[in-house]
Scaffold this active site. Structure first.
Site, PDB file in Angstrom:
ATOM      1  N   GLU A   1     -19.034  37.363  46.310  1.00 20.17           N
ATOM      2  CA  GLU A   1     -19.970  37.694  45.443  1.00 20.17           C
ATOM      3  C   GLU A   1     -21.371  38.383  46.210  1.00 20.17           C
ATOM      4  O   GLU A   1     -21.594  37.647  47.011  1.00 20.17           O
ATOM      5  CB  GLU A   1     -20.421  36.263  44.670  1.00 20.17           C
ATOM      6  CG  GLU A   1     -18.851  35.640  43.965  1.00 20.17           C
ATOM      7  CD  GLU A   1     -19.144  34.315  43.371  1.00 20.17           C
ATOM      8  OE1 GLU A   1     -18.586  34.122  42.448  1.00 20.17           O
ATOM      9  OE2 GLU A   1     -20.218  33.664  43.852  1.00 20.17           O
ATOM     10  N   CYS A   2     -21.664  39.157  45.378  1.00 22.72           N
ATOM     11  CA  CYS A   2     -23.083  39.877  45.865  1.00 22.72           C
ATOM     12  C   CYS A   2     -23.212  40.086  47.336  1.00 22.72           C
ATOM     13  O   CYS A   2     -22.446  40.764  47.666  1.00 22.72           O
ATOM     14  CB  CYS A   2     -24.185  38.887  45.372  1.00 22.72           C
ATOM     15  SG  CYS A   2     -25.672  39.970  45.033  1.00 22.72           S
TER      16      CYS A   2
END
Length: 169
Positions: free
Chosen positions: A60-61
């Site tokens: 994520e991210c």
């Protein structure tokens, strides 16, 4: 969560993964640690072997950013990173993504948010795209084998069963 046993590791300090069935890279700021991340080839090789073995990775991210071939900082320096996703990430001076989102993955619908100052440059076709409330397009979700990656931070509690399906080895 649902009987999972958590083992922590640091992409900055550890050169191997702990014994595990799945890996979650929840985020961070790889642009602030580009030199250390670029130098940690043993960890990226271990993560690549994990993916090659058919085991799941959720990035994520910032976790996703580190998995691209390279990262271009806002001062123009480019760093070679994990290389598990084709293309590069380029830092921006302005906010590039913000807000609540929902995504319909094959494993189920999950909610979350996004907040980032970078953009991806890749030829990899997204698996799907999240949506902001009201239907405005959100973040791309990329998938290669069992590796799932997006700028979106998933709220695991929004659908624990979908998260379990996503991370089951």
């Amino acid at each position: 969560m649902l009987g999972a046993q958590v083992h922590y590791f640091s992409p900055l300090a550890d050169n191997a993964l702990p014994p595990c069935d799945a890996v979650w890279l929840p985020g961070g700021y790889p642009e602030l640690h580009s030199t250390a991340l670029a130098a940690n080839r043993p960890l990226w090789n271990a993560l690549s072997a994990h993916v090659d073995a058919g085991k799941p990775v959720l990035a994520e991210c910032g976790g996703m950013m580190a998995l691209f071939e390279s990262l271009l900082t806002d001062d123009g320096q480019e760093y070679s990173l994990a290389g598990l996703l084709p293309g590069r990430v380029q830092m921006q001076k302005r906010l590039a993504g913000l807000g609540m989102q929902e995504v319909a993955l094959p494993e189920g619908v999950l909610r979350g948010h996004t907040f980032h100052y970078s953009k991806t440059e890749t030829d990899l076709a997204p698996l799907c795209q999240s949506e902001h409330p009201g239907g405005r397009a959100g973040e791309a979700v990329f998938r290669q084998r069992r590796l799932t990656a997006s700028y979106m931070h998933l709220y695991f509690s929004s659908n624990p069963e979908a998260v379990a399906r996503l991370l089951l080895a």
